[in-house]
Design a protein around this motif. Structure first.
Motif, PDB file in Angstrom:
ATOM      1  N   UNK A 232       0.833  -1.203   0.000  1.00 38.40           N
ATOM      2  CA  UNK A 232       0.000   0.000   0.000  1.00 38.40           C
ATOM      3  C   UNK A 232       0.867   1.252   0.000  1.00 38.40           C
ATOM      4  N   UNK A 233       1.948   1.222   0.763  1.00 33.93           N
ATOM      5  CA  UNK A 233       2.870   2.373   0.803  1.00 33.93           C
ATOM      6  C   UNK A 233       3.531   2.590  -0.557  1.00 33.93           C
ATOM      7  N   UNK A 234       3.930   1.488  -1.204  1.00 35.02           N
ATOM      8  CA  UNK A 234       4.538   1.592  -2.539  1.00 35.02           C
ATOM      9  C   UNK A 234       3.553   2.206  -3.523  1.00 35.02           C
ATOM     10  N   UNK A 235       2.310   1.749  -3.493  1.00 38.71           N
ATOM     11  CA  UNK A 235       1.306   2.278  -4.414  1.00 38.71           C
ATOM     12  C   UNK A 235       1.090   3.772  -4.189  1.00 38.71           C
ATOM     13  N   UNK A 236       1.020   4.183  -2.943  1.00 32.25           N
ATOM     14  CA  UNK A 236       0.749   5.596  -2.636  1.00 32.25           C
ATOM     15  C   UNK A 236       1.911   6.506  -2.982  1.00 32.25           C
ATOM     16  N   UNK A 237       3.135   5.945  -3.019  1.00 31.49           N
ATOM     17  CA  UNK A 237       4.302   6.765  -3.301  1.00 31.49           C
ATOM     18  C   UNK A 237       4.706   6.716  -4.778  1.00 31.49           C
ATOM     19  N   UNK A 238       3.915   6.031  -5.599  1.00 34.14           N
ATOM     20  CA  UNK A 238       4.243   5.885  -7.024  1.00 34.14           C
ATOM     21  C   UNK A 238       3.270   6.647  -7.893  1.00 34.14           C
ATOM     22  N   UNK A 239       3.629   6.818  -9.167  1.00 35.72           N
ATOM     23  CA  UNK A 239       2.759   7.502 -10.105  1.00 35.72           C
ATOM     24  C   UNK A 239       2.683   6.728 -11.412  1.00 35.72           C
TER      25      UNK A 239
END
Length: 350
Positions: free
Chosen positions: A338-345
């Motif tokens: 979830x953290x990876x998804x939120x920090x990616x574009x």
């Protein structure tokens, strides 16, 4: 990623992508009989003084193990031993694909009373294992196809060959957990076995609550952006992209809303395999999750045919170590994703 075993024909490349790990009683209709009262763990924890009661378990292969009482000393492959630790059990012995003492997935668990009897895949110190006096050995078995077929004529997961498996069976009975397909079913299977071995019900309930909360958060994170995740293993031969329906961890996360690279869903089981000459076909992901035991960002960038990957150019590459398939481990793993998804574009424009 237990989780993870690559499948290049008969060759297995070890890694934590698939992870983690397990299927027994609940998935296959297997059942555990009554066991001694109390919450004695697989090797440690206090139990009741009640008279022992016969313990029975039927594993994923249909093999039934019956013992005079619930096993108190359990040995297991690392991916499954982690689940036991998570539920308050203390395995008597553990063997893994790497040195368990340095495996970050064991961080926070007390290994002082657990014998480490194997530090690479298929290499198990039989004398050390026998000295640990296990009552039961727990490992896994992977399906050979999408239909879930189990080849019981081949050695179980984590064993070098049938000869070694036979030697292990002389030390203690072996139960195999089916690791494939439905991620929730695999988690429930490990949990069922752990419960039959005396897991702390409060810890199991707390882990399940954390899992449910993390699952809801992962769904929320996946819905916040239109991102495609490529879960993969890379080596000098090319890139192996996980088929999300075939790996329990990716199957679970996809059911929660995560989008994975899946170019040929009806193609070969478990992997889409791309040589370095044709890796351009699979550069559709916004996020790369390379297996920890293969090439990472630096090695990927050194491949001329892959250096233009939008995810690689954007630095959206995260080393991925598959978690054990228990509620506690997966709650942490889902939080990481979830953290990876939120920090990616979105970098592919798709």
């Amino acid at each position: 990623m237990k989780t993870f075993l690559t499948r290049r024909g008969a060759r297995r490349i070890l890694g934590p992508l698939l992870t983690v790990l397990l299927a027994g009683g609940l998935v296959t209709g297997c059942s555990s009989g009554s066991s001694s009262a109390g919450s004695s763990p697989a090797g440690a924890s206090a139990g009741s003084a009640a008279a022992p009661v016969e313990w029975t378990w039927t594993d994923a292969t249909g093999t039934t193990v019956t013992l005079p009482q619930r096993p108190e000393r359990v040995a297991g492959y690392a991916d499954y031993a982690i689940g036991m630790f998570a539920y308050g059990l203390q395995p008597a012995a553990v063997f893994g694909r790497v040195d368990v003492a340095t495996d970050p997935r064991f961080a926070g668990y007390d290994l002082s009373s657990t014998a480490i009897v194997g530090t690479s895949y298929g290499q198990i110190d039989l004398e050390a294992l026998a000295a640990a006096e296990p009552d039961l050995i727990v490992t896994g078995i992977y399906p050979t196809d999408r239909a879930g077929t189990l080849d019981t004529t081949a050695p179980y997961y984590a064993f070098a060959d049938l000869e070694q498996q036979a030697q292990l069976a002389k030390i203690a009975p072996i139960v195999a957990i089916k690791v494939g397909g439905d991620g929730r079913a695999v988690i429930e299977s490990l949990t069922g076995l752990a419960t039959a071995l005396g897991a702390d019900p409060d810890r199991v309930a707390a882990a399940k609550a954390d899992f449910d909360a993390a699952a809801a958060d992962l769904t929320a994170a996946a819905g916040q952006a239109d991102l495609e995740v490529t879960q993969m293993y890379a080596d000098p031969d090319g890139i192996y992209v996980v088929k999300p329906a075939d790996e329990p961890e990716t199957q679970l996360y996809r059911s929660l809303g995560v989008t994975y690279t899946d170019l040929h869903p009806d193609g070969p089981y478990y992997w889409d395999i791309f040589s370095w000459e044709n890796v351009g076909q699979m550069m559709t992901g916004d996020i790369l999750l390379p297996n920890v035991e293969g090439f990472q960002a630096e090695e990927l960038m050194a491949q001329p045919t892959f250096a233009a990957s939008p995810a690689l150019v954007a630095g959206q590459v995260n080393t991925w170590n598959g978690a054990a398939l228990d509620y506690a481990s997966q709650a942490v793993q889902m939080g990481k994703l979830a953290e990876i998804l939120r920090s990616s574009r979105n970098v592919t424009g798709t």
